[in-house]
Design a protein around this motif. Sequence first.
Motif, mmCIF file in Angstrom:
data_model
loop_
_atom_site.group_PDB
_atom_site.id
_atom_site.type_symbol
_atom_site.label_atom_id
_atom_site.label_comp_id
_atom_site.label_asym_id
_atom_site.label_seq_id
_atom_site.Cartn_x
_atom_site.Cartn_y
_atom_site.Cartn_z
ATOM 1 N N THR A 39 4.342 -4.320 1.485
ATOM 2 C CA THR A 39 4.175 -2.885 1.294
ATOM 3 C C THR A 39 3.810 -2.581 -0.156
ATOM 4 O OG1 THR A 39 5.879 -2.496 2.942
ATOM 5 C CG2 THR A 39 5.351 -0.660 1.503
ATOM 6 N N GLU B 46 1.297 3.644 -3.852
ATOM 7 C CA GLU B 46 0.236 4.104 -4.737
ATOM 8 C C GLU B 46 0.587 5.512 -5.204
ATOM 9 O OE1 GLU B 46 -4.092 5.236 -3.505
ATOM 10 O OE2 GLU B 46 -3.761 3.089 -3.220
ATOM 11 N N VAL C 263 -5.512 -3.152 4.558
ATOM 12 C CA VAL C 263 -4.517 -2.116 4.791
ATOM 13 C C VAL C 263 -4.380 -1.895 6.286
ATOM 14 C CG1 VAL C 263 -3.993 0.329 4.442
ATOM 15 C CG2 VAL C 263 -5.025 -1.008 2.586
ATOM 16 N N ILE D 201 1.662 7.339 -1.895
ATOM 17 C CA ILE D 201 1.245 6.847 -0.585
ATOM 18 C C ILE D 201 1.787 5.436 -0.398
ATOM 19 C CG2 ILE D 201 -0.743 6.112 0.793
ATOM 20 C CD1 ILE D 201 -2.335 8.343 -0.476
ATOM 21 N N ARG D 202 2.353 5.212 0.767
ATOM 22 C CA ARG D 202 2.881 3.907 1.104
ATOM 23 C C ARG D 202 1.846 3.211 1.983
ATOM 24 N NH1 ARG D 202 5.749 1.825 5.513
ATOM 25 N NH2 ARG D 202 7.551 0.555 4.975
ATOM 26 N N ARG D 203 1.508 1.972 1.632
ATOM 27 C CA ARG D 203 0.553 1.230 2.452
ATOM 28 C C ARG D 203 1.157 -0.084 2.923
ATOM 29 N NH1 ARG D 203 -4.157 3.992 1.622
ATOM 30 N NH2 ARG D 203 -4.692 4.564 -0.504
ATOM 31 N N ARG E 265 0.204 -3.700 4.074
ATOM 32 C CA ARG E 265 -0.955 -4.561 3.925
ATOM 33 C C ARG E 265 -0.715 -5.905 4.587
ATOM 34 N NH1 ARG E 265 -4.427 -3.142 -0.393
ATOM 35 N NH2 ARG E 265 -3.738 -1.247 -1.435
ATOM 36 N N SER F 121 -1.290 3.521 6.354
ATOM 37 C CA SER F 121 -1.111 4.332 5.142
ATOM 38 C C SER F 121 -0.298 5.558 5.493
ATOM 39 C CB SER F 121 -2.455 4.824 4.596
ATOM 40 O OG SER F 121 -3.125 3.775 3.972
ATOM 41 N N ARG F 122 0.661 5.869 4.666
ATOM 42 C CA ARG F 122 1.454 7.060 4.944
ATOM 43 C C ARG F 122 1.751 7.802 3.651
ATOM 44 N NH1 ARG F 122 5.996 5.497 8.779
ATOM 45 N NH2 ARG F 122 4.105 4.854 9.859
ATOM 46 N N GLU F 123 1.477 9.095 3.672
ATOM 47 C CA GLU F 123 1.783 9.908 2.501
ATOM 48 C C GLU F 123 3.276 10.219 2.513
ATOM 49 O OE1 GLU F 123 0.494 14.275 1.614
ATOM 50 O OE2 GLU F 123 -1.175 12.961 1.057
#
Length: 156
Positions: free
Chosen positions: A39, A42, A13, A25-27, A29, A16-18
């Motif tokens: 992307t 979660e 990762v 949550i967007r990650r 990778r 990470s952004r909420e």
Amino acid sequence: MKCPYCQTRDSRVIDSRELSGGESIRRRRECVGCGRRFTTYERVEQGGLMVVKKDGRRQEYDPAKLRQKIRVALTKRPIGEQQIDALLQRVEADLLALGTLEVPSTAIGESVLRHLRELDQVAYIRFASVYREFADLDELRRELEGLELPAGPAAN
Ligand SMILES: [Zn+2]
């Protein structure tokens, strides 16, 4: 989480952004195998994504049903299953990016239209004619004219 390019299961990762509602949550990778970035979103599993219809009724988001509708619009068009998969992934990413578990059915329709328009204009018009319930031929004609507009400023 499998890399969409090379199927390697390892990724790290890098960001990470909420998202706005705090429910997903967007990650970003990076694949350990091929180094490409992708992307993932979660969210809490409980309940899953709910679709809120125009009349206020709620229904669990059903990707199989949506896929079926898209497939109907793509009848006899040169679009493969993998492209439909990719389209559905883009739609789901749009929905998760809303940051809420209750998405209006209109948001789904508009997202499908946006991505379908890039993929296949015939299918786009078919889907739009069902989804937007064109009131008459004039409305359909305007939509068709919209497709033919040049991307840049008008030449004349
Ligand atoms: Zn990879």
